[in-house]
Scaffold this motif. Structure first.
Motif, short mmCIF file in Angstrom:
data_model
loop_
_atom_site.label_atom_id
_atom_site.label_comp_id
_atom_site.label_asym_id
_atom_site.label_seq_id
_atom_site.Cartn_x
_atom_site.Cartn_y
_atom_site.Cartn_z
N ASP A 117 0.82 -1.21 0.00
CA ASP A 117 0.00 0.00 0.00
C ASP A 117 0.86 1.27 0.00
O ASP A 117 0.36 2.35 -0.34
CB ASP A 117 -0.92 0.02 1.22
CG ASP A 117 -2.02 -1.04 1.15
OD1 ASP A 117 -2.23 -1.59 0.04
OD2 ASP A 117 -2.63 -1.34 2.18
N LEU A 118 2.12 1.13 0.39
CA LEU A 118 3.00 2.29 0.41
C LEU A 118 3.66 2.56 -0.94
O LEU A 118 4.34 3.58 -1.11
CB LEU A 118 4.08 2.11 1.48
CG LEU A 118 3.61 2.09 2.93
CD1 LEU A 118 4.79 1.84 3.87
CD2 LEU A 118 2.94 3.41 3.30
N ALA A 119 3.45 1.67 -1.90
CA ALA A 119 4.11 1.80 -3.21
C ALA A 119 3.80 3.13 -3.91
O ALA A 119 4.71 3.76 -4.46
CB ALA A 119 3.74 0.62 -4.11
N PRO A 120 2.53 3.60 -3.93
CA PRO A 120 2.26 4.89 -4.59
C PRO A 120 3.02 6.06 -3.96
O PRO A 120 3.48 6.97 -4.66
CB PRO A 120 0.75 5.05 -4.44
CG PRO A 120 0.23 3.66 -4.26
CD PRO A 120 1.29 2.95 -3.48
N ILE A 121 3.15 6.03 -2.63
CA ILE A 121 3.89 7.10 -1.96
C ILE A 121 5.37 6.99 -2.28
O ILE A 121 6.05 8.00 -2.54
CB ILE A 121 3.65 7.04 -0.44
CG1 ILE A 121 2.15 7.16 -0.12
CG2 ILE A 121 4.43 8.13 0.28
CD1 ILE A 121 1.82 7.02 1.35
N TYR A 122 5.88 5.77 -2.27
CA TYR A 122 7.28 5.54 -2.64
C TYR A 122 7.56 6.04 -4.05
O TYR A 122 8.56 6.72 -4.31
CB TYR A 122 7.60 4.05 -2.53
CG TYR A 122 9.01 3.67 -2.92
CD1 TYR A 122 10.04 3.69 -1.98
CD2 TYR A 122 9.32 3.27 -4.21
CE1 TYR A 122 11.34 3.33 -2.31
CE2 TYR A 122 10.61 2.91 -4.57
CZ TYR A 122 11.61 2.94 -3.61
OH TYR A 122 12.90 2.60 -3.95
N ASP A 123 6.65 5.75 -4.97
CA ASP A 123 6.82 6.19 -6.37
C ASP A 123 6.79 7.71 -6.48
O ASP A 123 7.52 8.30 -7.29
CB ASP A 123 5.74 5.57 -7.25
CG ASP A 123 5.89 4.06 -7.41
OD1 ASP A 123 7.01 3.56 -7.16
OD2 ASP A 123 4.90 3.39 -7.76
#
Length: 343
Positions: A324-330
């Motif tokens: 779920d943190l992938a969009p923020i990481y991107d």
């Protein structure tokens, strides 16, 4: 000037008694005023304290008929962990906590603890100023009784040691290095080859002096404000982390503010961020000058690539564990492309 410097035991007993008496209430009455207590672990000349005093003056100027703000520096209200717990219960209203500590309350904060997450200070600042990045993380502790209201610049974290300079990850082998109390930081040290020794910040100086640990990792202010440069003579800019400090507030107190009051407090939170970041720039310059010329600290500038390569597996593992943190990481990676490292 207010008498902020009270005995720690007395203050802790008082605020804990307050929490018992008021339940989730967050302030006591002093006449017609409510006392707002803010705790942090830095000295009175630190940018964080200066910013909180600016907030105190702002709130009392705007709402002084109702609120009396008191700022407690230097762990007078307890360690960071203790202050977070007091903020949870409403015994105090606000405290400054390291992002690494907050990782133990919400897995979302794990992201900001990743080594080499940000390519540059510019990418770090742009990311932290982007509410689409910080919002989901800052609000993730509401069920725990608090939420983040603003972030504070804590610069870059680097290794500093008593006897042995750190030029490569291999130099960390066999060394006991104090890290913040978070699983991410322990894993980072394992990958870099050192022995992680988590402990509270207030215990670090004595541990360095007695050589219970061989070094620590923090920004330049720790050398001067906390005296670590009196013991550690090598400071290596491996730049493994840019981790913000976070000002958190008790949910019951924040939700109890009127719409007009909350708007004024939000202005105050913005003021804290602005003042702290402005003060930080000159404070770091002064700290480096004092550490080099008065404490005899040698500043080293190793190639950071081997350190980055050693820590790279943590990025993939984090994204697998917390998809779920992938969009923020991107979104952060987009800022990294916009503001790449100058090295």
């Amino acid at each position: 000037m207010k008498k902020r410097f009270r005995a720690a035991a007395f203050v802790l007993a008082a605020v804990m008694a307050l929490g018992t008496l008021t339940g989730c209430g967050s302030a006591t009455a002093e006449g017609d005023q409510q006392i707002i207590r803010i705790g942090h672990n830095q000295s009175t000349n630190h940018p964080t304290h200066i910013a909180l005093v600016a907030f105190e003056e702002f709130i009392e100027d705007k709402l002084g008929d109702k609120y009396n703000v008191e700022v407690f520096p230097s762990e007078l209200l307890g360690s960071q962990n203790e202050m977070v717990q007091l903020t949870q219960t409403g015994a105090i209203n606000f405290c400054v906590a390291s992002n690494s500590l907050l990782e133990t309350f919400s897995e979302n904060y794990t992201l900001f603890n990743l080594p080499y997450l940000f390519a540059s200070s510019e990418a770090y600042h742009a990311s932290m100023d982007d509410e689409s990045i910080t919002g989901p993380i800052f609000e993730s502790t509401k069920q725990a009784g608090f939420e983040a209201v603003t972030w504070l610049d804590a610069g870059t974290r680097n290794f500093y040691t008593v006897d042995k300079p750190i030029e490569t990850p291999a130099d960390l082998r066999g060394l006991k290095i104090r890290v913040q109390q978070s699983p991410t930081n322990v894993q980072m040290m394992q990958l870099l080859g050192g022995s992680a020794t988590p402990m509270g910040f207030g215990d670090v100086y004595t541990a360095l002096q007695s050589k219970i640990i061989d070094g620590a990792e923090n920004n330049e202010m720790a050398l001067t404000d906390n005296g670590h440069g009196d013991v550690c003579k090598y400071y290596s800019y491996d730049m493994h982390q840019m981790i913000p400090d976070i000002l958190i507030g008790n949910i019951a107190f924040l939700d109890g503010l009127s719409e007009e009051e909350r708007a004024i407090f939000e202005e105050g939170f913005t003021l804290i961020n602005q003042v702290q970041r402005e003060e930080w720039v000159s404070a770091v310059e002064n700290a480096k000058d004092r550490a080099a010329n008065e404490q005899g600290v040698q500043f080293l500038y190793p190639d950071t690539k081997p350190f980055q390569e050693a820590c790279a597996p943590m990025h993939e593992a984090m994204l697998e564990q917390y998809p779920d943190l992938a969009p923020i990481y991107d979104a952060i990676q987009a800022y990294n492309e916009q503001y790449p490292s100058e090295s």
